[in-house]
Design a protein around this motif. Sequence first.
Motif, PDB file in Angstrom:
ATOM      1  N   GLU A  31       0.819  -1.199   0.000  1.00 49.71           N
ATOM      2  CA  GLU A  31       0.000   0.000   0.000  1.00 49.71           C
ATOM      3  C   GLU A  31       0.857   1.254   0.000  1.00 49.71           C
ATOM      4  N   LYS A 220     -10.034   7.814   4.247  1.00 51.45           N
ATOM      5  CA  LYS A 220      -9.835   7.495   2.832  1.00 51.45           C
ATOM      6  C   LYS A 220     -10.218   6.048   2.545  1.00 51.45           C
ATOM      7  N   ALA A 221      -9.843   5.135   3.441  1.00 48.62           N
ATOM      8  CA  ALA A 221     -10.181   3.725   3.247  1.00 48.62           C
ATOM      9  C   ALA A 221     -11.693   3.511   3.287  1.00 48.62           C
ATOM     10  N   SER A 223     -13.920   5.684   2.477  1.00 50.96           N
ATOM     11  CA  SER A 223     -14.511   6.289   1.283  1.00 50.96           C
ATOM     12  C   SER A 223     -14.474   5.347   0.085  1.00 50.96           C
ATOM     13  N   GLN A 224     -13.570   4.379   0.122  1.00 52.97           N
ATOM     14  CA  GLN A 224     -13.425   3.430  -0.986  1.00 52.97           C
ATOM     15  C   GLN A 224     -14.147   2.119  -0.716  1.00 52.97           C
ATOM     16  N   ARG A 225     -14.926   2.072   0.365  1.00 56.51           N
ATOM     17  CA  ARG A 225     -15.620   0.844   0.724  1.00 56.51           C
ATOM     18  C   ARG A 225     -16.699   0.500  -0.288  1.00 56.51           C
ATOM     19  N   SER A 226     -16.792  -0.760  -0.624  1.00 55.19           N
ATOM     20  CA  SER A 226     -17.840  -1.218  -1.532  1.00 55.19           C
ATOM     21  C   SER A 226     -19.206  -0.938  -0.917  1.00 55.19           C
ATOM     22  N   CYS A 259     -13.292  13.665   0.763  1.00 54.58           N
ATOM     23  CA  CYS A 259     -13.344  12.239   0.429  1.00 54.58           C
ATOM     24  C   CYS A 259     -14.776  11.740   0.237  1.00 54.58           C
TER      25      CYS A 259
END
Length: 472
Positions: A31, A220-221, A223-226, A259
């Motif tokens: 990462e 940020k993580a 915000s990218q969640r399915s 985000c």
Amino acid sequence: MASIDLSSMLKCALLRHGLRQDPPLEDDDEEARKGFMDPTVSYISSVLLDDDGDNEDHDQLARSGEYCQILSELTAIVAPRPLDSPKNSDSDGGLEYLLVRCAQAVAAGDSSRAFALVSDIKGALWRSSGSMGCLCRTISFFVDALTARLEGFGAQVYAAMAKEVTRRQYLSVRLLNLPCLKLSQRFANEHILELARGARRVHIVDYGIQYGFQWPYLIKALSQRSGGPPELKITGVDCPHVVNLAETGRKLVEFARSCGVPFEFMAVASENWEKERIIRCKNEVLVVNSVLRLRHLRDHGTVAVDNPREVFLGKICGLRPDLFLQTEISADMGSPLFLQRFKNALEFYKQKMEYFEAVAEGKPEEHGFIQKVAARDIMNIVACEGLERVERAASYRVWDARAKRAGFEGVAVTEEIYDKVRSACGKFRNPNFGFARDGNWMLLGWKGTVLYAMSAWRPKRVLQVAGMFQVL
């Protein structure tokens, strides 16, 4: 002296307690290679560029002016003199021997003998100043603290040293480069991400939030969640003299908005965390988090009902959080007995300063900042007493016993989280630095000494049967 491999020393030191030790991963953090930490870097940069922060630093330095003279005067209180015995050499071992003897004289109230030994040590340090090694620098911090204690200026000098560490220095050094902080934050964030899968609302109570730079990675993580991010609320708790919580909240709100994460921030400015009332709402995942700050809670050293640490942990357990995450400096430096505290602190900082030197190698700004922070903390441990002494670190085993008494049970670290935390070291590789596990604790060590410990907890489940309660 040849360096000693941690895979043997740490293993020997910890296996006596039934632990197993694993070496750091060899591969770089995937990462990190993808630039996943950039949100945190951009967040720190935004705080650094804030004009209000600049004014705060200038005001802070101005306020410390009245104490700076004390610092300079203390360095000249005791003139260095030649060692009066050929038996006591300028070697690191000889200096350490003299330092302990000086602490013994201080503990016995023999100030004349203590001042003489301070003079001897300063003379030896002065002669080796051109090639002062890590141990000599550490000894110099302890000598300054003993001098301040002998003169009765410990609290004043500590205040000056604390004010010299400004927010701009704190953030510009980017402490995320220190593995201890980077790994502890990754440990907490990975646990929260695992817990938040499918959750619609997540509430984090962060004791010791400071500038909030643990949370951009998590935001940020999320915000990218399915399926989209959950509603996120952070209650930031800290001392009003440490940080401007309103500013921290404003920055986190701005970052979350950028985000696309629904976000709410609540500030709780308090000096007595064990007395603050936190309200849990229905239908929310609740996480309580603290990184390297619970050592500042007062401690009576007993299992008394009014012990602030016992009260705090009992209050947290009473909230029935889904997760309680804790990272601590693991060292027995909270004893009210001066000599015991001094010896324990000396052993701990000998290893910690070596670790810091390795981390900051080739980075003069970070190296200088780390030394300033270490000197400040040593001053407080050695030269302050009573309420003026705020550095009261305890071993992770003591914290473990307290958490269990409060009604918590440990949450095992999964292999997935364990590997992610280990990989967060990035490019830092050193054979003396490694990991070990003890129950639900993940330990970071240097040359066989445990420096930092991270753990996850949840309240014990209670089943009501026929009017009786049974702990599962």
